[in-house]
Motif scaffolding. Structure first.
Motif, PDB file in Angstrom:
ATOM      1  N   ILE A  63       9.484  -9.907   2.249  1.00  0.00           N
ATOM      2  CA  ILE A  63       8.583  -9.974   1.104  1.00  0.00           C
ATOM      3  C   ILE A  63       8.880  -8.691   0.350  1.00  0.00           C
ATOM      4  N   ALA A  64       8.520  -8.712  -0.915  1.00  0.00           N
ATOM      5  CA  ALA A  64       8.552  -7.226  -1.545  1.00  0.00           C
ATOM      6  C   ALA A  64       7.465  -7.528  -2.842  1.00  0.00           C
ATOM      7  N   ARG A  65       7.057  -6.190  -3.242  1.00  0.00           N
ATOM      8  CA  ARG A  65       6.226  -5.989  -4.073  1.00  0.00           C
ATOM      9  C   ARG A  65       6.542  -4.589  -4.919  1.00  0.00           C
ATOM     10  N   SER A  66       6.239  -4.667  -6.274  1.00  0.00           N
ATOM     11  CA  SER A  66       6.058  -3.301  -6.899  1.00  0.00           C
ATOM     12  C   SER A  66       4.735  -2.828  -7.243  1.00  0.00           C
ATOM     13  N   TYR A  67       4.435  -1.461  -6.975  1.00  0.00           N
ATOM     14  CA  TYR A  67       3.109  -1.075  -7.396  1.00  0.00           C
ATOM     15  C   TYR A  67       3.298  -0.097  -8.326  1.00  0.00           C
ATOM     16  N   ARG A  68       2.290   0.021  -9.470  1.00  0.00           N
ATOM     17  CA  ARG A  68       2.414   1.038 -10.388  1.00  0.00           C
ATOM     18  C   ARG A  68       1.059   1.935 -10.361  1.00  0.00           C
ATOM     19  N   PHE A  69       1.163   3.248 -10.235  1.00  0.00           N
ATOM     20  CA  PHE A  69      -0.031   3.945 -10.172  1.00  0.00           C
ATOM     21  C   PHE A  69      -0.248   4.782 -11.319  1.00  0.00           C
ATOM     22  N   LEU A  92       0.566   1.162  13.655  1.00  0.00           N
ATOM     23  CA  LEU A  92       1.244  -0.282  14.072  1.00  0.00           C
ATOM     24  C   LEU A  92       2.707  -0.255  14.579  1.00  0.00           C
ATOM     25  N   ASP A  93       3.180   1.118  14.396  1.00  0.00           N
ATOM     26  CA  ASP A  93       4.617   1.339  14.757  1.00  0.00           C
ATOM     27  C   ASP A  93       5.500   0.114  14.052  1.00  0.00           C
ATOM     28  N   HIS A  94       5.268   0.125  12.315  1.00  0.00           N
ATOM     29  CA  HIS A  94       5.713  -0.949  11.522  1.00  0.00           C
ATOM     30  C   HIS A  94       5.846  -0.367  10.272  1.00  0.00           C
ATOM     31  N   HIS A  95       6.909  -0.012  10.024  1.00  0.00           N
ATOM     32  CA  HIS A  95       7.264   0.769   8.849  1.00  0.00           C
ATOM     33  C   HIS A  95       7.918   0.169   7.622  1.00  0.00           C
ATOM     34  N   PRO A  96       7.288   0.433   6.526  1.00  0.00           N
ATOM     35  CA  PRO A  96       7.971  -0.366   5.253  1.00  0.00           C
ATOM     36  C   PRO A  96       9.237   0.218   4.966  1.00  0.00           C
ATOM     37  N   GLU A  97       9.959  -0.659   4.122  1.00  0.00           N
ATOM     38  CA  GLU A  97      10.993   0.031   3.480  1.00  0.00           C
ATOM     39  C   GLU A  97      10.454   0.124   2.015  1.00  0.00           C
ATOM     40  N   TRP A  98      10.553   1.446   1.586  1.00  0.00           N
ATOM     41  CA  TRP A  98      10.023   1.718   0.061  1.00  0.00           C
ATOM     42  C   TRP A  98      10.704   2.737  -0.581  1.00  0.00           C
ATOM     43  N   PHE A  99      10.713   2.432  -1.808  1.00  0.00           N
ATOM     44  CA  PHE A  99      11.379   3.644  -2.907  1.00  0.00           C
ATOM     45  C   PHE A  99      10.403   3.941  -3.949  1.00  0.00           C
ATOM     46  N   ASN A 100      10.129   5.346  -4.016  1.00  0.00           N
ATOM     47  CA  ASN A 100       9.319   5.718  -4.983  1.00  0.00           C
ATOM     48  C   ASN A 100       9.957   6.620  -6.117  1.00  0.00           C
ATOM     49  N   VAL A 101       9.594   6.248  -7.150  1.00  0.00           N
ATOM     50  CA  VAL A 101      10.222   7.128  -8.575  1.00  0.00           C
ATOM     51  C   VAL A 101       8.934   7.353  -9.474  1.00  0.00           C
ATOM     52  N   ASN A 144       5.454   7.067 -10.770  1.00  0.00           N
ATOM     53  CA  ASN A 144       4.214   6.477 -10.454  1.00  0.00           C
ATOM     54  C   ASN A 144       4.583   4.968  -9.878  1.00  0.00           C
ATOM     55  N   ARG A 145       5.717   4.915  -9.758  1.00  0.00           N
ATOM     56  CA  ARG A 145       6.201   3.395  -9.144  1.00  0.00           C
ATOM     57  C   ARG A 145       6.644   3.529  -7.381  1.00  0.00           C
ATOM     58  N   VAL A 146       6.100   2.464  -6.880  1.00  0.00           N
ATOM     59  CA  VAL A 146       6.666   2.302  -5.665  1.00  0.00           C
ATOM     60  C   VAL A 146       7.005   0.922  -5.396  1.00  0.00           C
ATOM     61  N   GLU A 147       8.340   0.740  -4.797  1.00  0.00           N
ATOM     62  CA  GLU A 147       8.724  -0.585  -4.576  1.00  0.00           C
ATOM     63  C   GLU A 147       8.908  -0.790  -2.917  1.00  0.00           C
ATOM     64  N   VAL A 148       8.273  -1.950  -2.674  1.00  0.00           N
ATOM     65  CA  VAL A 148       7.896  -2.098  -1.469  1.00  0.00           C
ATOM     66  C   VAL A 148       8.940  -3.443  -0.664  1.00  0.00           C
ATOM     67  N   LEU A 149       9.535  -3.263   0.632  1.00  0.00           N
ATOM     68  CA  LEU A 149      10.001  -4.638   1.102  1.00  0.00           C
ATOM     69  C   LEU A 149       9.399  -4.585   2.527  1.00  0.00           C
ATOM     70  N   ARG A 173      -0.113  -8.061   7.515  1.00  0.00           N
ATOM     71  CA  ARG A 173      -1.325  -7.429   7.634  1.00  0.00           C
ATOM     72  C   ARG A 173      -0.878  -5.826   6.996  1.00  0.00           C
ATOM     73  N   MET A 174       0.148  -5.489   6.898  1.00  0.00           N
ATOM     74  CA  MET A 174       0.808  -4.277   6.039  1.00  0.00           C
ATOM     75  C   MET A 174       0.742  -4.573   4.704  1.00  0.00           C
ATOM     76  N   ALA A 175       0.858  -5.689   4.115  1.00  0.00           N
ATOM     77  CA  ALA A 175       0.829  -6.214   2.861  1.00  0.00           C
ATOM     78  C   ALA A 175      -0.573  -6.415   2.380  1.00  0.00           C
ATOM     79  N   ARG A 176      -1.501  -6.883   3.218  1.00  0.00           N
ATOM     80  CA  ARG A 176      -2.893  -6.787   2.845  1.00  0.00           C
ATOM     81  C   ARG A 176      -3.406  -5.660   2.798  1.00  0.00           C
ATOM     82  N   PHE A 177      -3.205  -4.576   3.766  1.00  0.00           N
ATOM     83  CA  PHE A 177      -3.751  -3.074   3.459  1.00  0.00           C
ATOM     84  C   PHE A 177      -3.103  -2.557   2.449  1.00  0.00           C
ATOM     85  N   MET A 178      -1.837  -2.689   1.842  1.00  0.00           N
ATOM     86  CA  MET A 178      -1.220  -2.047   0.817  1.00  0.00           C
ATOM     87  C   MET A 178      -2.151  -2.407  -0.445  1.00  0.00           C
TER      88      MET A 178
END
Length: 102
Positions: free
Chosen positions: A31-37, A57-66, A68-73, A88-93
């Motif tokens: 699953i994926a999402r883009s966040y903007r700050f 959680l010993d569970h790490h996202p794949e993410w990319f930051n430029v 104010n934008r963070v792309e998450v997988l 759980r990670m998605a809800r916390f994010m």
């Protein structure tokens, strides 16, 4: 001590509970999402907060930051798909991005 292999969840059903998230493109089940700050500092602060949970959680996202934008997988590699840990990670994010994570 090794823990049991995580059980995959139905991605479509999970996405119905996660507004803003979508099935990641490609063949992997993820699953994926883009966040903007507001700016880079806000994005980095959010990533730092998420990193603390990821370590716990010993569970790490794949993410990319430029700036104010963070792309998450999110996917659970040892389950070859999406599991409750990803949800759980998605809800916390989402909560952290909205300033309501505890």
């Amino acid at each position: 001590m090794r823990t049991a292999k995580a059980e995959r969840v139905d991605v479509q059903a999970a996405l119905e509970q996660l507004p803003g998230w979508s099935r990641a493109p490609g063949e992997r089940e993820a699953i994926a999402r883009s966040y903007r700050f507001g700016d880079f500092n806000a994005a980095w602060g959010w990533m730092s907060r998420v990193a603390l949970l990821a370590e716990a959680l010993d569970h790490h996202p794949e993410w990319f930051n430029v700036y104010n934008r963070v792309e998450v997988l999110l996917t659970t590699h040892d389950a070859d798909g999406v599991t409750e840990r990803d949800l759980r990670m998605a809800r916390f994010m989402d909560a952290a991005a909205e300033g309501r994570a505890t």
